[in-house]
Design an enzyme around this catalytic site. Structure first.
Site, PDB file in Angstrom:
ATOM      1  N   LYS A 166       6.166   9.606   4.591  1.00  0.00           N
ATOM      2  CA  LYS A 166       7.021   8.613   5.116  1.00  0.00           C
ATOM      3  C   LYS A 166       8.185   8.537   4.331  1.00  0.00           C
ATOM      4  O   LYS A 166       9.523   8.577   4.999  1.00  0.00           O
ATOM      5  CB  LYS A 166       6.360   7.469   5.468  1.00  0.00           C
ATOM      6  CG  LYS A 166       5.235   7.490   6.564  1.00  0.00           C
ATOM      7  CD  LYS A 166       4.484   6.375   6.814  1.00  0.00           C
ATOM      8  CE  LYS A 166       3.430   6.611   8.125  1.00  0.00           C
ATOM      9  NZ  LYS A 166       2.396   5.490   8.067  1.00  0.00           N
ATOM     10  N   GLN A 193       0.846  -0.035   5.488  1.00  0.00           N
ATOM     11  CA  GLN A 193      -0.175   1.117   5.768  1.00  0.00           C
ATOM     12  C   GLN A 193      -1.449   0.725   5.846  1.00  0.00           C
ATOM     13  O   GLN A 193      -1.996  -0.052   4.994  1.00  0.00           O
ATOM     14  CB  GLN A 193      -0.045   2.031   4.448  1.00  0.00           C
ATOM     15  CG  GLN A 193      -0.830   3.361   4.465  1.00  0.00           C
ATOM     16  CD  GLN A 193      -0.028   4.284   5.639  1.00  0.00           C
ATOM     17  OE1 GLN A 193       1.012   4.256   5.871  1.00  0.00           O
ATOM     18  NE2 GLN A 193      -1.078   4.915   6.460  1.00  0.00           N
ATOM     19  N   ASP A 218       6.309  -0.662  13.465  1.00  0.00           N
ATOM     20  CA  ASP A 218       5.057  -0.201  13.619  1.00  0.00           C
ATOM     21  C   ASP A 218       4.528  -0.578  15.054  1.00  0.00           C
ATOM     22  O   ASP A 218       3.664  -0.311  15.768  1.00  0.00           O
ATOM     23  CB  ASP A 218       3.897  -0.396  12.668  1.00  0.00           C
ATOM     24  CG  ASP A 218       3.435   0.639  12.073  1.00  0.00           C
ATOM     25  OD1 ASP A 218       3.684   1.872  12.408  1.00  0.00           O
ATOM     26  OD2 ASP A 218       2.817   0.795  10.967  1.00  0.00           O
TER      27      ASP A 218
END
Ligand code: NAP
Length: 281
Positions: free
Chosen positions: A50, A94, A117
């Site tokens: 990422k 994460q 997200d």
């Protein structure tokens, strides 16, 4: 029938090339903060990818690495700090988080306008209502792959295997929003094969190799494999790829399918958060 392979790497490159052009016009540059708690090897690999993607398109990224023994309140304190930091446009936590930390409570802390997200409850609620907002990256990438491959979604029977917050559930909602007829299978579903054999599209997000076998699909089905499992040095999906590709009309490989698209969608979502928050064009 031998399936057409849907090349997630190629599609992801196109998305990233477009994002790079977009980011070049922005000043200051968007900034994504990635919070990694602990030393889960897979999470380290994913967060590194990422950061690399951010660098490639010109997005700044902050690496917030917290120790494995961090408490829930330590993680939440960091998120609040990043929420208040005006230079940060997107926040990614994460998952999975180490045991003892409640993911729902932590993810609910991310400011909705920085929630790249799409897991924060208000954003997830918008997805459920079919309202515009930030869409979770992996499901968004799956829909993009289907559309870019020329698949007409309305009226198709889509079966989603898995109902997690990050893949199965939001993917089922997105497919429903695209006017598919959606069935969801999970660990308590009886005779999963009887359901997947009726599907025009099967999406698998279970986390176990060879969960979808050739006898579970009808001839010509479109198969999307979101699974990423390590078998020694090898990365494999949740689908028995070699056997299923002989029956499917299209299939995504692992690696090189859903994974790269997930990262490309994260970059798109970061630019979206930047533009909406800073009212940039
Ligand atoms: P998860 O949270 O462990 O959820 C797995 C889901 O599969 C659960 O809903 C479970 O049901 C269901 N399930 C278990 N056995 C099943 C079966 N035999 N048939 C149908 N459903 C079954 O996993 P996840 O986070 O969604 O991840 C799934 C996979 O996707 C993993 O391999 C993960 O690494 C991968 N992944 C990939 C990406 C990417 O970028 N490519 C991103 C995220 C995740 P219950 O709810 O009843 O337990």
């Amino acid at each position: 029938m031998v399936a057409k392979i849907i090349d997630g790497r190629e599609l992801a490159e196109k998305v990233l090339d477009k994002a790079k052009l977009d980011v070049a016009k922005l000043a200051p540059k968007p900034c994504l903060a990635i919070v990694l708690v602990g030393d889960n090897p897979a999470s380290i690999v994913y967060t590194n990818k990422k950061h690399e993607a951010c660098k490639k398109v010109g997005i700044e990224s902050k690496n917030i690495k917290l120790p494995e023994n961090s408490s829930e309140s330590d993680v939440i304190a960091w998120i609040r700090k990043l929420n208040a930091d005006n230079s940060v446009d997107g926040i990614l936590v994460q998952v999975p988080l180490p045991g003892g930390i409640d993911e729902d409570r932590v993810l609910a802390e991310v400011a909705k306008e920085k929630d790249v997200d799409g897991f924060q409850p208000e954003n997830f609620g918008k997805l459920a209502l079919g309202l515009p907002g930030i869409t979770p990256c992996t499901p968004k990438g799956v829909i993009r792959m289907l559309k870019e491959s020329g698949v007409t979604l309305p009226g198709k029977h889509a079966v989603v295997m898995g109902r997690s917050r990050i893949v199965g559930k939001p993917l089922a909602l997105l497919l429903l929003n695209e006017n598919c007829t959606v069935s969801i299978c999970h660990s308590r579903t009886k005779d999963v094969g009887a359901i997947t054999r009726q599907a025009d599209i099967v999406c698998v997000a279970v986390g176990k190799p060879k969960t979808l076998t050739a006898d579970m699909v009808k001839e010509g089905t479109i198969v999307i494999d979101a699974g990423t499992n390590r078998e020694g040095e090898k990365l494999v999906g949740d689908v028995d790829f070699d056997a299923v590709k002989e029956k499917a009309s299209m299939i995504t490989p692992v690696p090189g399918g859903v994974g790269p698209m997930t990262i490309a969608m994260l970059i798109e979502n970061t630019v979206q958060c930047y533009k909406e928050r800073r009212k940039a064009k």
